[in-house]
Design a protein around this motif. Structure first.
Motif, short mmCIF file in Angstrom:
data_model
loop_
_atom_site.label_atom_id
_atom_site.label_comp_id
_atom_site.label_asym_id
_atom_site.label_seq_id
_atom_site.Cartn_x
_atom_site.Cartn_y
_atom_site.Cartn_z
N ILE B 27 -17.19 16.50 -2.99
CA ILE B 27 -17.10 15.65 -2.72
C ILE B 27 -16.19 14.69 -2.16
O ILE B 27 -15.92 13.63 -1.64
N CYS B 30 -13.54 15.50 -0.31
CA CYS B 30 -13.88 14.65 1.37
C CYS B 30 -13.35 13.50 0.98
O CYS B 30 -12.36 13.14 1.96
N LEU B 31 -14.20 12.60 0.10
CA LEU B 31 -13.74 11.16 0.17
C LEU B 31 -12.30 10.47 -0.29
O LEU B 31 -11.74 9.94 0.12
N CYS B 34 -10.08 10.42 2.90
CA CYS B 34 -10.06 9.00 3.92
C CYS B 34 -8.43 8.58 4.40
O CYS B 34 -8.32 7.99 3.41
N THR B 35 -9.17 8.30 5.50
CA THR B 35 -7.94 7.56 6.19
C THR B 35 -8.59 6.57 6.72
O THR B 35 -10.12 6.56 7.48
N THR B 36 -8.81 4.69 6.43
CA THR B 36 -8.58 4.16 8.03
C THR B 36 -8.64 4.04 8.84
O THR B 36 -7.42 4.19 9.59
#
Lengths: 399, 86
Positions: B27, B30-31, B34-36
């Motif tokens: 997890i 994965c997190l 992250c891209t905006t």
């Protein structure tokens, strides 16, 4: 003079500003508040199964069953004065099923009233989305009724987006308050368990649960969701017409603890792999305090041949470890406190595979503008203990 | 079939903290990647097939599976009510 010029200029700008604003007319406000039709869905499915481990006959005997299910749902929306979107979903479902094993509640009957039944299940749900605050509230109520079972459900939920709107936390609380008629196998109806006409003794089964979820956008093509439930069931958790045969060939009614705590956790992902391919994946780990553990994994690639037509083959693998109270036909002894020969609680693996098609042309299905989408899906289910089933489902969306 | 069994058993045979650590690690990976994503870049995420929940057409399938299998829940569907007798 300068003051007068400035005052006239200020007045002019003021008047201009007033007339250049969008008129907050009562008409536009009325339109926003009015409840409007969003969409309706008709879902029909036909399910057919067969096997040879019916719990009604103690883990042996036919499991033949058919279920014709139909549901109609309608969604209405409105936007309130604060620009919050309210959605109202109403649904009515009707299932008609036939079950060869239910017919064996009376082993001597060729065919009885238990052979078929109708289940009716209405539900109402409300959701309010406040886009400005990134907040969603919801509540719902449901009911389900069949000859020997009555269930009332309710739920509340709230979800909040993260500051950058890339994630969303959610909490849902739900409850089901159920009542079931204690219909025992004919040969075990003694004392208080002898029905007076249609008046069978009753028992309660209550479910209290909470769901915690977190959704996250990873990038412009990938998003995931993590979800966990804590579910507590209390009351009569077996079924009164499930027989259990002991090693001495004596027959008993299935007996299970009056409490069960389930704690599943899952992760789901959707990935837009290219212009024409979406991959949907799901994994769940399950455990409960009856000693059962299970793994579920599924993958569904969605192939979009055009923007309005897609084909989606799917595959699901499931593996479960039996509950500690399970044993097959004639394996339990009088020393067991709890016992069941229900093969749904045994150790097995299952495979579910099939395909679906979805059509949503911009000018409607067959040129009918209101028929927005049509979906057809078929799946075959096979269990390692030889139970097999098939299901075909049709979904029509009216807009 | 045996292949899938070997892997599920391998994971189940791990101790609870090890399982939790592996899950948390996955997890986190994965997190942390992250891209905006701006609103105008969300056209693919907003596709109806990208939803992170069950679709209406899957409802009856989930219903029969919850009756025919001991495990239920964590799929945003119904987790109680109804007897599933047969």
């Amino acid at each position: 003079m300068k003051k007068i010029t400035l005052s006239i200029l200020a007045l002019y700008i003021g008047v201009l500003a007033v007339f250049s604003q969008t008129k907050p007319s009562s008409d536009s406000a009325y339109r926003q508040r009015k409840l409007t039709f969003s969409e309706a869905n008709i879902v029909s499915s036909y399910y057919s199964q067969d096997g040879n481990n019916s719990a009604i006959t103690g883990g042996i005997g036919t499991e033949k069953l058919t279920d014709f299910s139909n549901s109609f749902s309608i969604k209405l929306t409105r936007v309130d004065k604060k620009w919050r979107k309210h959605s109202f979903d109403a649904e009515l479902g009707i299932d008609n099923y036939t079950s060869a094993s239910s017919d064996r509640i009376d082993l001597k009957a060729n065919s009885s009233a238990s052979y078929n039944d109708t289940r009716i299940y209405p539900s109402l749900n409300w959701t309010m989305e406040d886009d400005k605050k990134g907040l969603t509230w919801g509540a719902g109520a449901s009911a389900s009724r069949e000859f020997d079972y009555l269930s009332f459900g309710s739920q509340v939920n709230v979800a909040k987006k993260t500051k950058n709107r890339m994630g969303e936390y959610g909490v849902k609380l739900f409850t089901y308050l159920d009542n079931l008629k204690l219909i025992y196998p004919i040969e075990l109806r003694t004392g208080a368990f002898i029905p007076r006409g249609e008046d069978y003794p009753m028992a309660a089964r209550n479910t209290f649960g909470s769901t915690f979820s977190y959704n996250q956008i990873i990038n412009a093509q990938l998003q995931i969701s993590i979800l966990t439930d804590v579910i507590l069931q209390q009351g009569y958790l077996g079924l009164p017409f499930h027989r259990v045969y002991f090693t001495d060939n004596s027959v008993h009614v299935e007996k299970l603890p009056d409490s069960r705590l389930k704690t599943p956790i899952s992760i789901r992902a959707s990935y837009f792999a290219g212009d024409h391919l979406i991959l949907r994946g799901y994994y769940r780990y399950y455990q409960d305090d009856w000693g059962m553990t299970a793994h579920t994994i599924s993958l569904e690639p969605v192939i979009k041949t055009t923007a309005f037509f897609s084909v989606s083959p799917f595959y699901r693998f499931y593996s479960q470890q039996a509950t500690k109270y399970f044993a097959p036909y004639q394996q339990h002894t009088a020393a067991n406190t709890y016992y069941t020969s229900n093969f749904d609680l045994s150790t097995f693996t299952s495979h579910f595979y099939g395909a679906g098609i979805r059509m949503a042309p911009p000018n409607g299905i067959l040129g009918w503008q209101h028929l927005g989408a049509l979906e057809l899906r078929y799946g075959h289910y096979s269990r390692s203990n030889n139970m097999q089933s098939d299901i075909v489902t049709l979904n029509l969306t009216i807009k | 079939m045996n292949f899938s069994f070997r892997y599920t058993n391998y994971f189940t045979n791990l101790s609870s903290p090890a399982r939790l650590l592996i899950t948390a690690g996955l997890i986190f990976i994965c997190l942390s990647s992250c891209t905006t994503v701006k609103e105008y870049q969300k056209n693919k995420l907003n596709d109806s097939e990208m939803i992170l929940s069950n679709r209406k057409i899957e409802k009856t399938e989930l219903s029969f599976m919850s009756y025919r299998e001991g495990a239920s829940g964590a799929n945003a569907g119904k987790s109680g009510g109804g007897c599933g007798c047969n």
